[in-house]
Write a protein that holds these residues in place. Sequence first.
Motif, PDB file in Angstrom:
ATOM      1  N   ALA A 165     -11.266 -13.794   1.952  1.00  0.00           N
ATOM      2  CA  ALA A 165     -10.216 -13.398   2.899  1.00  0.00           C
ATOM      3  C   ALA A 165     -10.360 -11.930   3.279  1.00  0.00           C
ATOM      4  N   ARG A 166      -9.582 -11.513   4.278  1.00  0.00           N
ATOM      5  CA  ARG A 166      -9.595 -10.115   4.722  1.00  0.00           C
ATOM      6  C   ARG A 166      -9.218  -9.204   3.559  1.00  0.00           C
ATOM      7  N   LEU A 167      -9.908  -8.074   3.461  1.00  0.00           N
ATOM      8  CA  LEU A 167      -9.674  -7.128   2.384  1.00  0.00           C
ATOM      9  C   LEU A 167      -9.723  -5.718   2.956  1.00  0.00           C
ATOM     10  N   ALA A 168      -8.746  -4.887   2.605  1.00  0.00           N
ATOM     11  CA  ALA A 168      -8.723  -3.496   3.049  1.00  0.00           C
ATOM     12  C   ALA A 168      -8.812  -2.592   1.824  1.00  0.00           C
ATOM     13  N   ARG A 169      -9.490  -1.440   2.005  1.00  0.00           N
ATOM     14  CA  ARG A 169      -9.669  -0.506   0.898  1.00  0.00           C
ATOM     15  C   ARG A 169      -9.535   0.916   1.437  1.00  0.00           C
ATOM     16  N   VAL A 170      -8.786   1.734   0.721  1.00  0.00           N
ATOM     17  CA  VAL A 170      -8.637   3.151   1.054  1.00  0.00           C
ATOM     18  C   VAL A 170      -9.220   3.947  -0.098  1.00  0.00           C
ATOM     19  N   THR A 171     -10.094   4.898   0.204  1.00  0.00           N
ATOM     20  CA  THR A 171     -10.717   5.717  -0.842  1.00  0.00           C
ATOM     21  C   THR A 171     -10.679   7.180  -0.446  1.00  0.00           C
ATOM     22  N   ALA A 172     -10.759   8.030  -1.442  1.00  0.00           N
ATOM     23  CA  ALA A 172     -10.839   9.464  -1.232  1.00  0.00           C
ATOM     24  C   ALA A 172     -11.813  10.040  -2.248  1.00  0.00           C
ATOM     25  N   SER A 173     -12.595  11.021  -1.796  1.00  0.00           N
ATOM     26  CA  SER A 173     -13.507  11.705  -2.715  1.00  0.00           C
ATOM     27  C   SER A 173     -13.509  13.191  -2.385  1.00  0.00           C
ATOM     28  N   PHE A 174     -13.746  13.983  -3.406  1.00  0.00           N
ATOM     29  CA  PHE A 174     -13.730  15.433  -3.250  1.00  0.00           C
ATOM     30  C   PHE A 174     -15.010  15.999  -3.831  1.00  0.00           C
ATOM     31  N   ALA A 175     -15.723  16.764  -3.037  1.00  0.00           N
ATOM     32  CA  ALA A 175     -16.961  17.419  -3.492  1.00  0.00           C
ATOM     33  C   ALA A 175     -16.770  18.913  -3.431  1.00  0.00           C
ATOM     34  N   PHE A 176     -17.112  19.595  -4.517  1.00  0.00           N
ATOM     35  CA  PHE A 176     -16.979  21.049  -4.517  1.00  0.00           C
ATOM     36  C   PHE A 176     -18.225  21.710  -5.034  1.00  0.00           C
TER      37      PHE A 176
END
Length: 75
Positions: free
Chosen positions: A64-75
């Motif tokens: 079925a339809r699937l949604a994903r929200v992600t965040a990443s931080f590079a320093f």
Amino acid sequence: VYFGPRFNQLDVAVNKYFDTGIGRLRLAFDVYNALNSNSIQGVTTTYTNSALNRWLRPTLFMDARLARVTASFAF
């Protein structure tokens, strides 16, 4: 050999980068199977003479339809 119809799946991804004072932030939104297709991917290929014959009965459907929200931080 019996082959079923082809199936198509549309995946969508949107990414946005933000520069901060100490690094870089990436936000992402992904949608898999965006059109919500329910195509058959597998069927029973054995044939029996019993009353419960299951020849060409679907065994596997597209996810079925699937949604994903992600965040990443590079320093």
